[in-house]
Write a protein that holds these residues in place. Structure first.
Motif, mmCIF file in Angstrom:
data_model
loop_
_atom_site.group_PDB
_atom_site.id
_atom_site.type_symbol
_atom_site.label_atom_id
_atom_site.label_comp_id
_atom_site.label_asym_id
_atom_site.label_seq_id
_atom_site.Cartn_x
_atom_site.Cartn_y
_atom_site.Cartn_z
ATOM 1 N N GLY A 117 0.848 -1.064 -0.119
ATOM 2 C CA GLY A 117 0.001 0.046 -0.008
ATOM 3 C C GLY A 117 0.847 1.287 -0.024
ATOM 4 O O GLY A 117 0.169 2.531 -0.277
ATOM 5 N N HIS A 118 1.992 1.043 0.199
ATOM 6 C CA HIS A 118 3.047 2.430 0.392
ATOM 7 C C HIS A 118 4.031 2.314 -0.849
ATOM 8 O O HIS A 118 4.889 3.342 -0.957
ATOM 9 C CB HIS A 118 3.834 2.540 1.638
ATOM 10 N N THR A 119 3.485 1.451 -1.832
ATOM 11 C CA THR A 119 4.333 1.529 -3.158
ATOM 12 C C THR A 119 3.990 2.584 -3.874
ATOM 13 O O THR A 119 2.852 2.698 -4.172
ATOM 14 C CB THR A 119 4.328 0.250 -3.896
ATOM 15 N N THR A 120 4.894 3.612 -4.385
ATOM 16 C CA THR A 120 4.608 4.619 -5.192
ATOM 17 C C THR A 120 4.414 4.427 -6.685
ATOM 18 O O THR A 120 4.777 3.347 -7.034
ATOM 19 C CB THR A 120 5.350 5.781 -5.017
ATOM 20 N N TYR A 121 3.755 5.240 -7.436
ATOM 21 C CA TYR A 121 3.799 5.099 -8.643
ATOM 22 C C TYR A 121 5.232 4.880 -9.474
ATOM 23 O O TYR A 121 5.708 4.078 -10.343
ATOM 24 C CB TYR A 121 3.147 6.258 -9.453
ATOM 25 N N LEU A 122 5.824 5.753 -9.023
ATOM 26 C CA LEU A 122 7.440 5.698 -9.293
ATOM 27 C C LEU A 122 8.056 4.398 -9.109
ATOM 28 O O LEU A 122 8.936 3.987 -9.823
ATOM 29 C CB LEU A 122 8.287 6.893 -8.705
ATOM 30 N N LEU A 168 5.635 -8.791 -11.703
ATOM 31 C CA LEU A 168 4.294 -8.751 -11.712
ATOM 32 C C LEU A 168 3.398 -8.793 -10.630
ATOM 33 O O LEU A 168 2.481 -8.264 -10.513
ATOM 34 C CB LEU A 168 3.648 -9.885 -12.988
ATOM 35 N N GLU A 169 3.504 -9.634 -9.790
ATOM 36 C CA GLU A 169 3.125 -9.531 -8.396
ATOM 37 C C GLU A 169 3.036 -8.368 -7.688
ATOM 38 O O GLU A 169 2.120 -7.819 -6.998
ATOM 39 C CB GLU A 169 3.516 -10.758 -7.578
ATOM 40 N N VAL A 170 4.287 -7.616 -7.544
ATOM 41 C CA VAL A 170 4.471 -6.369 -7.109
ATOM 42 C C VAL A 170 3.597 -5.586 -7.923
ATOM 43 O O VAL A 170 2.763 -4.520 -7.188
ATOM 44 C CB VAL A 170 5.978 -5.947 -7.321
ATOM 45 N N LEU A 171 3.417 -5.383 -9.030
ATOM 46 C CA LEU A 171 2.711 -4.532 -9.789
ATOM 47 C C LEU A 171 1.032 -4.753 -9.568
ATOM 48 O O LEU A 171 0.285 -4.114 -9.418
ATOM 49 C CB LEU A 171 2.973 -4.566 -11.292
ATOM 50 N N GLN A 172 0.800 -6.120 -9.230
ATOM 51 C CA GLN A 172 -0.665 -6.423 -9.173
ATOM 52 C C GLN A 172 -1.076 -6.095 -7.709
ATOM 53 O O GLN A 172 -2.052 -5.501 -7.352
ATOM 54 C CB GLN A 172 -0.816 -7.830 -9.453
ATOM 55 N N ARG A 173 -0.249 -6.555 -6.887
ATOM 56 C CA ARG A 173 -0.412 -6.039 -5.378
ATOM 57 C C ARG A 173 -0.418 -4.388 -5.235
ATOM 58 O O ARG A 173 -1.290 -4.036 -4.358
ATOM 59 C CB ARG A 173 0.345 -6.765 -4.257
ATOM 60 N N SER A 174 0.263 -3.772 -5.739
ATOM 61 C CA SER A 174 0.449 -2.373 -5.749
ATOM 62 C C SER A 174 -0.767 -1.754 -6.420
ATOM 63 O O SER A 174 -1.252 -0.561 -5.835
ATOM 64 C CB SER A 174 1.570 -1.785 -6.124
ATOM 65 N N ALA A 175 -1.473 -2.185 -7.279
ATOM 66 C CA ALA A 175 -2.502 -1.732 -8.029
ATOM 67 C C ALA A 175 -3.823 -1.654 -7.255
ATOM 68 O O ALA A 175 -4.722 -0.688 -7.219
ATOM 69 C CB ALA A 175 -2.749 -2.647 -9.284
ATOM 70 N N MET A 176 -3.779 -2.385 -6.075
ATOM 71 C CA MET A 176 -4.652 -2.474 -5.055
ATOM 72 C C MET A 176 -4.994 -1.063 -4.333
ATOM 73 O O MET A 176 -6.088 -0.649 -4.197
ATOM 74 C CB MET A 176 -4.519 -3.640 -4.018
ATOM 75 N N ALA A 177 -3.810 -0.467 -4.008
ATOM 76 C CA ALA A 177 -3.664 0.852 -3.403
ATOM 77 C C ALA A 177 -3.903 1.855 -4.619
ATOM 78 O O ALA A 177 -4.065 3.066 -4.144
ATOM 79 C CB ALA A 177 -2.634 0.774 -2.569
ATOM 80 N N MET A 178 -3.524 1.755 -5.676
ATOM 81 C CA MET A 178 -3.644 2.660 -6.916
ATOM 82 C C MET A 178 -4.173 2.128 -8.155
ATOM 83 O O MET A 178 -3.617 1.551 -8.935
ATOM 84 C CB MET A 178 -1.969 2.819 -7.288
ATOM 85 N N PRO A 179 -5.587 2.260 -7.970
ATOM 86 C CA PRO A 179 -6.380 1.769 -9.026
ATOM 87 C C PRO A 179 -5.929 2.107 -10.473
ATOM 88 O O PRO A 179 -6.135 1.590 -11.543
ATOM 89 C CB PRO A 179 -7.842 2.279 -8.961
ATOM 90 N N GLY A 180 -5.329 3.449 -10.616
ATOM 91 C CA GLY A 180 -4.846 4.123 -11.999
ATOM 92 C C GLY A 180 -3.786 3.273 -12.572
ATOM 93 O O GLY A 180 -3.457 3.226 -13.504
ATOM 94 N N LEU A 181 -3.098 2.280 -11.635
ATOM 95 C CA LEU A 181 -1.746 1.412 -12.133
ATOM 96 C C LEU A 181 -2.394 0.397 -13.095
ATOM 97 O O LEU A 181 -1.765 -0.065 -13.897
ATOM 98 C CB LEU A 181 -1.258 1.122 -10.989
#
Length: 181
Positions: A117-122, A168-181
């Protein structure tokens, strides 16, 4: 050497003038390395001895960006290469693989301390760039298994750190907090 200067694709046919692409590559590469070595030690993370708990997010992000920049600089010289006989291409490949493994380790440190949840777009962009090298590595492994004349260079990097599934897992799990991802 750290440059693609000896690559026939990038070598200038005249011996009197330097190749502008090679000159730019050397200048950028030198600047990046100088910037990295000039960073204060508490900000520059050694991926060979990472702490068990992550430093603040901005420090990890800075280190992720450094390794991503290395990939972005060297990736054009290895995409689509038919072989690694050229020492400059081999060096660029080694740098990309090592940077991908570093991004892997930094992401594990970051997500184990702060969660996804604290993974940023960057940070996700850094993950994406590392994933491009994971895809390339996978492709080269497949070509090596089918074509005996293709030999993947030994990088000394644990192949677990080059797994596309992790990125891909990092991107998928981070997308939960960032729907725009």
């Amino acid at each position: 050497t750290d440059t693609p200067a000896s690559s026939p694709k990038h070598r200038n046919n005249t011996s009197t003038s330097p190749n502008p692409k090679t000159s730019s590559f050397i200048k950028i590469s030198t600047s990046i390395q100088k910037w990295w070595t000039d960073l204060p030690n508490p900000v520059r993370l050694d991926v060979q001895s990472l702490p068990s708990v992550s430093p603040p997010l901005h420090i990890v992000s800075l280190n992720l960006l450094y390794h991503t920049t290395l990939i972005l600089l060297h990736r054009p010289y290895i995409i689509g290469t038919p072989s690694f006989n050229n020492p400059a291409v081999l060096r660029s490949y080694q740098i990309c693989i090592t940077a991908t493994a570093a991004i892997h380790d930094l992401l594990i440190l970051l997500t184990s301390t702060f969660g996804y949840g604290h993974t940023t777009y960057l940070n996700c962009y850094n993950t994406y760039v590392a994933a491009t090298i994971a895809v390339l590595h996978f492709q080269l492994q497949e070509e090596e298994s089918v074509n005996v004349s293709v030999t993947l260079p030994d990088t000394g990097v644990d192949t677990e750190k080059l797994g596309l599934r992790f990125f891909l897992e990092v991107l998928q799990r981070s997308a939960m907090a960032m729907p725009g991802l």
